[in-house]
Design an enzyme around this catalytic site. Structure first.
Site, PDB file in Angstrom:
ATOM      1  N   GLY A 175     -29.976 -62.645  29.047  1.00 41.61           N
ATOM      2  CA  GLY A 175     -31.273 -62.611  28.371  1.00 41.61           C
ATOM      3  C   GLY A 175     -32.253 -63.713  28.694  1.00 41.61           C
TER       4      GLY A 175
ATOM      5  N   PRO B  48     -26.033 -63.447  32.789  1.00 38.45           N
ATOM      6  CG  PRO B  48     -26.338 -65.134  34.395  1.00 38.45           C
ATOM      7  CD  PRO B  48     -25.313 -64.563  33.439  1.00 38.45           C
ATOM      8  N   GLY B  49     -28.732 -61.593  34.193  1.00 42.69           N
ATOM      9  CA  GLY B  49     -29.089 -60.636  35.238  1.00 42.69           C
ATOM     10  C   GLY B  49     -30.410 -61.067  35.855  1.00 42.69           C
ATOM     11  NE  ARG B  50     -35.637 -60.152  32.363  1.00 47.45           N
ATOM     12  CZ  ARG B  50     -36.130 -58.923  32.138  1.00 47.45           C
ATOM     13  NH1 ARG B  50     -37.103 -58.455  32.882  1.00 47.45           N
ATOM     14  NH2 ARG B  50     -35.655 -58.180  31.147  1.00 47.45           N
TER      15      ARG B  50
ATOM     16  NE  ARG C  95     -38.900 -55.415  34.072  1.00 44.43           N
ATOM     17  CZ  ARG C  95     -39.797 -56.162  33.489  1.00 44.43           C
ATOM     18  NH1 ARG C  95     -40.912 -56.476  34.109  1.00 44.43           N
ATOM     19  NH2 ARG C  95     -39.600 -56.609  32.276  1.00 44.43           N
TER      20      ARG C  95
ATOM     21  CE1 TYR D  40     -38.160 -51.677  29.023  1.00 47.21           C
ATOM     22  CE2 TYR D  40     -38.457 -52.257  31.326  1.00 47.21           C
ATOM     23  CZ  TYR D  40     -37.676 -51.751  30.306  1.00 47.21           C
ATOM     24  OH  TYR D  40     -36.401 -51.334  30.589  1.00 47.21           O
TER      25      TYR D  40
ATOM     26  CB  CYS E 146     -48.652 -36.040  38.966  1.00 50.65           C
ATOM     27  SG  CYS E 146     -49.164 -35.701  40.639  1.00 50.65           S
ATOM     28  CD  GLU E 147     -45.792 -38.542  34.066  1.00 49.07           C
ATOM     29  OE1 GLU E 147     -46.356 -38.826  32.981  1.00 49.07           O
ATOM     30  OE2 GLU E 147     -44.988 -37.615  34.183  1.00 49.07           O
TER      31      GLU E 147
ATOM     32  CE1 TYR F 221     -31.809 -54.908  33.885  1.00 47.48           C
ATOM     33  CE2 TYR F 221     -33.103 -56.924  33.821  1.00 47.48           C
ATOM     34  CZ  TYR F 221     -31.951 -56.237  33.525  1.00 47.48           C
ATOM     35  OH  TYR F 221     -30.940 -56.878  32.868  1.00 47.48           O
TER      36      TYR F 221
HETATM   37  N1  LLP Z   1     -25.530 -58.369  28.954  1.00 48.09           N
HETATM   38  C1  LLP Z   1     -25.784 -57.240  28.268  1.00 48.09           C
HETATM   39  C2  LLP Z   1     -24.790 -56.726  27.329  1.00 48.09           C
HETATM   40  C3  LLP Z   1     -26.999 -56.561  28.475  1.00 48.09           C
HETATM   41  O1  LLP Z   1     -27.257 -55.452  27.804  1.00 48.09           O
HETATM   42  C4  LLP Z   1     -27.943 -57.077  29.404  1.00 48.09           C
HETATM   43  C5  LLP Z   1     -29.209 -56.405  29.655  1.00 48.09           C
HETATM   44  C6  LLP Z   1     -27.629 -58.261  30.102  1.00 48.09           C
HETATM   45  C7  LLP Z   1     -26.408 -58.886  29.847  1.00 48.09           C
HETATM   46  C8  LLP Z   1     -28.532 -58.884  31.115  1.00 48.09           C
HETATM   47  O2  LLP Z   1     -29.734 -59.295  30.543  1.00 48.09           O
HETATM   48  P1  LLP Z   1     -30.763 -60.188  31.385  1.00 48.09           P
HETATM   49  O3  LLP Z   1     -30.112 -61.527  31.649  1.00 48.09           O
HETATM   50  O4  LLP Z   1     -31.054 -59.478  32.656  1.00 48.09           O
HETATM   51  O5  LLP Z   1     -31.954 -60.287  30.511  1.00 48.09           O
HETATM   52  N2  LLP Z   1     -34.808 -52.941  31.982  1.00 48.09           N
HETATM   53  C9  LLP Z   1     -35.268 -54.037  31.170  1.00 48.09           C
HETATM   54  C10 LLP Z   1     -34.160 -54.978  30.802  1.00 48.09           C
HETATM   55  C11 LLP Z   1     -33.004 -54.293  30.108  1.00 48.09           C
HETATM   56  C12 LLP Z   1     -31.874 -55.225  29.805  1.00 48.09           C
HETATM   57  C13 LLP Z   1     -30.686 -54.490  29.314  1.00 48.09           C
HETATM   58  N3  LLP Z   1     -29.557 -55.309  29.060  1.00 48.09           N
HETATM   59  C14 LLP Z   1     -36.394 -54.750  31.902  1.00 48.09           C
HETATM   60  O6  LLP Z   1     -36.750 -54.337  33.007  1.00 48.09           O
HETATM   61  O7  LLP Z   1     -36.967 -55.696  31.378  1.00 48.09           O
END
Ligand code: LLP
Length: 421
Positions: A242, A279-281, A317, A321, A348-349, A376
């Site tokens: 997050g 972490p992802g993002r 995105r 969002y 077409c949106e 994402y």
């Molecule tokens: N762990 C869990 C259980 C999660 O559901 C998520 C993201 C993460 C870790 C990784 O979160 P991050 O570090 O990337 O914030 N598509 C959306 C974001 C959806 C996130 C879903 N869960 C966007 O483009 O902003």
């Protein structure tokens, strides 16, 4: 330390590491996603070393970007992985990831997925409901294994982010409230094929302050005390992902600030359980750009549009969002004929836009980069309007690799058939 990325202008040309993006466009075509290996590696290392003073494991959240080459880069760094489907499990395994360092999250794991995960030997299944616990017990019994589990609790903390990516409030579908969670832990402790490992939470994504992370960790530690009183001991705390990144003018905590805030809480509360972070993002977000070409300029007295060859199916995105992504010309022209454009795609949106009111000096045929789309971006893309999935490229210093070929028309239809004649 802060994150940085390796995309920048050199002599008025936009570069990724040591390669000009015009060169990539000429060789690979547009639209395409372009990633920087050095950026991914740096972000992961900065993140991991921020937690150096506390036992921890970084489990990269695969949903952010699941390309095999991205997973390969992270596997080589020794990363663990957070997955949410059997598809992601297979990708991590194909990339050489260590199953024991995988945590499997998600509210709807099917029997087949649980079976694949247990056979592969994943490190932990993060359970989100009582029914899921019973399901896992049954699958594990059938396979004659013990399933390592955590229970995801919902700390009821406001993450202060876009409502679609806030997951920690009481009315969210994710996790269990404290009272239910305690009951499910007690049930789990009595099950023969369940081994309790830890507790998990994830309160939302693109968080730009440390407060919600601190509040939820405090609540988790309170809850761990409650569990200890009923005789349940844990071996880790999974605090989810997050941490936000800079898309525009946000000022999220640096990984150091984020890690220090969490470690301070753990130390003050005399908690010495190892932590898992997902972490992802924060790892891949700023490590990718979308390279796109201006097809048409459409000027009017009300609004100017730059119609580009990438659309909402390629990068969802902004449409979903109202996500902001910086948009820059690949070549800086030096002339002063700037106009404000809505940068829109061919889908077409009306929601099909990549950016609104961007002041740019551009002409038809020019290349643009849409920044900070490493997370994402491709992973949320679709074939809507029968548009082909685009190519992905990884730059590694002065070399580039096509890490996903552009989809062909035949591939896009290969699983379909006409009805019998
Ligand atoms: N762990 C869990 C259980 C999660 O559901 C998520 C993201 C993460 C870790 C990784 O979160 P991050 O570090 O990337 O914030 N598509 C959306 C974001 C959806 C996130 C879903 N869960 C966007 O483009 O902003």
């Amino acid at each position: 330390m802060s994150f940085v990325d390796y995309f920048k202008y050199v002599d008025n040309q936009y570069y990724g590491e040591e390669l000009s993006l015009s060169e990539i466009a000429a060789k690979v075509g547009t639209p395409c996603y372009v990633y920087s290996r050095a950026t991914i590696e740096r972000q992961w290392r900065v993140f991991d070393s921020a937690f150096d003073s506390y036992p921890h494991r970084v489990c990269y959240s695969v949903k952010a970007n699941s390309n095999l080459a991205v997973l390969d880069v992270l596997t080589r760094l020794g990363s663990g992985f957070d997955i949410v489907s059997a598809g992601e499990l297979h990708r991590v395994m194909r990339a050489g990831g260590d199953a024991g360092k995988i945590v499997f999250s998600g509210v709807g794991k099917s029997d087949t997925e649980l079976c694949h995960a247990l056979k592969a030997g994943v490190g932990c299944l993060n359970i989100e409901s009582e029914s899921e616990l019973h399901r896992i017990q049954a699958v594990a019994q059938e396979l004659r294994v013990k399933a390592p589990i955590s229970i995801r609790v919902n700390p009821d903390v406001d993450a202060n982010t876009h409502p679609y990516i806030a997951t920690g409030l009481r009315d969210s579908k994710f996790g269990l409230g404290a009272r239910d969670a305690e009951r499910v832990f007690v049930l789990a402790a009595a099950m023969p094929n369940i081994e309790i490992k830890g507790i998990a939470c994830h309160i939302g994504s693109q968080l730009t302050e440390t407060r919600p992370f601190i509040d939820s960790l405090e609540k988790l530690i309170d809850f761990i005390g409650q569990l200890a009183r009923v005789g349940i001991g844990l071996s880790h705390i999974d605090i989810g992902g997050g941490l936000g990144i800079i898309y525009h003018n946000e000022s999220p905590p640096t990984p150091d600030q984020y890690a220090n805030a969490l470690i301070n809480v753990l130390k003050r509360r005399k908690c010495n359980l190892p932590i898992i972070i997902q972490p992802g993002r924060a790892i891949v977000g700023n490590a990718g750009v979308l390279l796109t070409r201006v097809e048409y300029l459409k000027m009017s007295s009300d609004r100017n549009f730059a119609v580009v060859d990438a659309g909402m199916n390629d990068l969802l995105r902004p449409a979903l969002y109202q996500g902001f992504h910086e948009i820059l010309p690949v070549r800086l022209s030096g002339s002063s004929t700037r106009h404000a454009y809505d940068i829109v795609g061919p889908v077409c949106e009306s929601a099909d836009y990549l950016g609104k009111g961007r002041v740019l000096d551009i002409g038809e045929g020019d290349l643009l980069v849409v920044r900070s789309v490493g997370a994402y971006g491709f992973s949320m893309s679709s074939e809507y309007n029968s548009r082909l999935r685009l190519a992905e490229v990884m730059i590694d210093r002065d070399k580039y690799y096509v890490i996903r070929k552009r989809q062909t028309v035949d591939q896009s239809m290969e699983n379909e058939s006409l009805l019998p004649r």
